[in-house]
Scaffold this motif. Structure first.
Motif, PDB file in Angstrom:
ATOM      1  N   TYR A 177       2.026   4.363   3.782  1.00  0.00           N
ATOM      2  CA  TYR A 177       2.378   3.436   4.855  1.00  0.00           C
ATOM      3  C   TYR A 177       2.211   1.985   4.405  1.00  0.00           C
ATOM      4  N   ARG A 178       3.201   1.194   4.704  1.00  0.00           N
ATOM      5  CA  ARG A 178       3.148  -0.240   4.455  1.00  0.00           C
ATOM      6  C   ARG A 178       3.547  -0.944   5.738  1.00  0.00           C
ATOM      7  N   VAL A 179       2.796  -1.948   6.105  1.00  0.00           N
ATOM      8  CA  VAL A 179       3.110  -2.722   7.300  1.00  0.00           C
ATOM      9  C   VAL A 179       4.479  -3.372   7.115  1.00  0.00           C
ATOM     10  N   MET A 223      -2.220  -9.948   6.780  1.00  0.00           N
ATOM     11  CA  MET A 223      -2.430  -8.796   7.645  1.00  0.00           C
ATOM     12  C   MET A 223      -1.802  -7.557   7.012  1.00  0.00           C
ATOM     13  N   GLY A 224      -0.593  -7.703   6.502  1.00  0.00           N
ATOM     14  CA  GLY A 224       0.073  -6.576   5.858  1.00  0.00           C
ATOM     15  C   GLY A 224      -0.705  -6.041   4.675  1.00  0.00           C
ATOM     16  N   LYS A 225      -1.230  -6.940   3.857  1.00  0.00           N
ATOM     17  CA  LYS A 225      -2.039  -6.518   2.704  1.00  0.00           C
ATOM     18  C   LYS A 225      -3.302  -5.792   3.151  1.00  0.00           C
ATOM     19  N   PHE A 226      -3.987  -6.359   4.135  1.00  0.00           N
ATOM     20  CA  PHE A 226      -5.242  -5.763   4.584  1.00  0.00           C
ATOM     21  C   PHE A 226      -5.009  -4.382   5.213  1.00  0.00           C
ATOM     22  N   VAL A 227      -4.098  -4.314   6.148  1.00  0.00           N
ATOM     23  CA  VAL A 227      -3.866  -3.054   6.857  1.00  0.00           C
ATOM     24  C   VAL A 227      -3.311  -1.994   5.912  1.00  0.00           C
ATOM     25  N   SER A 228      -2.338  -2.363   5.099  1.00  0.00           N
ATOM     26  CA  SER A 228      -1.745  -1.397   4.167  1.00  0.00           C
ATOM     27  C   SER A 228      -2.735  -0.945   3.102  1.00  0.00           C
ATOM     28  N   ALA A 279      -0.319   1.777  13.913  1.00  0.00           N
ATOM     29  CA  ALA A 279       0.653   2.536  13.131  1.00  0.00           C
ATOM     30  C   ALA A 279       0.022   3.081  11.853  1.00  0.00           C
ATOM     31  N   ALA A 280      -0.878   2.317  11.255  1.00  0.00           N
ATOM     32  CA  ALA A 280      -1.507   2.716   9.994  1.00  0.00           C
ATOM     33  C   ALA A 280      -2.586   3.769  10.186  1.00  0.00           C
ATOM     34  N   ASN A 281      -3.366   3.642  11.267  1.00  0.00           N
ATOM     35  CA  ASN A 281      -4.515   4.532  11.445  1.00  0.00           C
ATOM     36  C   ASN A 281      -5.037   4.370  12.869  1.00  0.00           C
TER      37      ASN A 281
END
Length: 138
Positions: free
Chosen positions: A4-6, A46-51, A119-121
């Motif tokens: 998964y990637r944001v 945010m994308g880097k952190f969440v992904s 969406a990620a978790n």
């Protein structure tokens, strides 16, 4: 392995092309500094952190889950460290008022963050999801 990637470009499309957020926010004195470069930088981080930190824990969260034993709850492996990284990076305070220790950024950005986290978790996101409800009550 979690792939998964944001979808930061999709979130940017909504913020900039659909909502015209920078112009809308510029009209609000408290949000005047929330310009497009800042919002894009925050979306990227945010994308880097969440992904990178939250999405990879989804499987272990489903397979191991939380445990309740002897009156204590133990989260799935990695959940505690991810939560520590989450608050140390300032993500919970994104849209909280500066006078309360927050960053005072737009709620739309906070919505993008929690959409990405869910969406990620979703299991992991339930813990910090309680924060804003408690903040608003206080």
């Amino acid at each position: 392995m979690n792939h998964y990637r944001v979808p930061t470009e999709d979130l940017a499309f909504i913020l900039f092309d659909v909502l015209n957020a920078p112009d809308q926010l510029a009209a609000l004195p408290a949000m005047a500094e929330a310009d497009e470069p800042l919002l894009r930088q925050l979306l990227d981080e945010m994308g880097k952190f969440v992904s990178g930190q939250i999405a990879p824990l989804n499987r272990v969260g489903d397979e191991v889950g939380a445990r309740f034993k002897d009156g204590a709850v133990t989260m799935a492996p990695g959940f505690r460290d991810a939560y520590q990284a989450f608050w140390q990076a300032g993500w919970p305070a994104l849209s909280a008022a500066p006078e309360d220790g927050g960053q005072g950024l737009p709620a739309a950005l906070d919505a993008a963050l929690y959409e990405s986290l869910s969406a990620a978790n979703h299991g992991w996101t339930m813990a910090p999801g309680l924060l804003h409800g408690a903040y608003e009550c206080l």
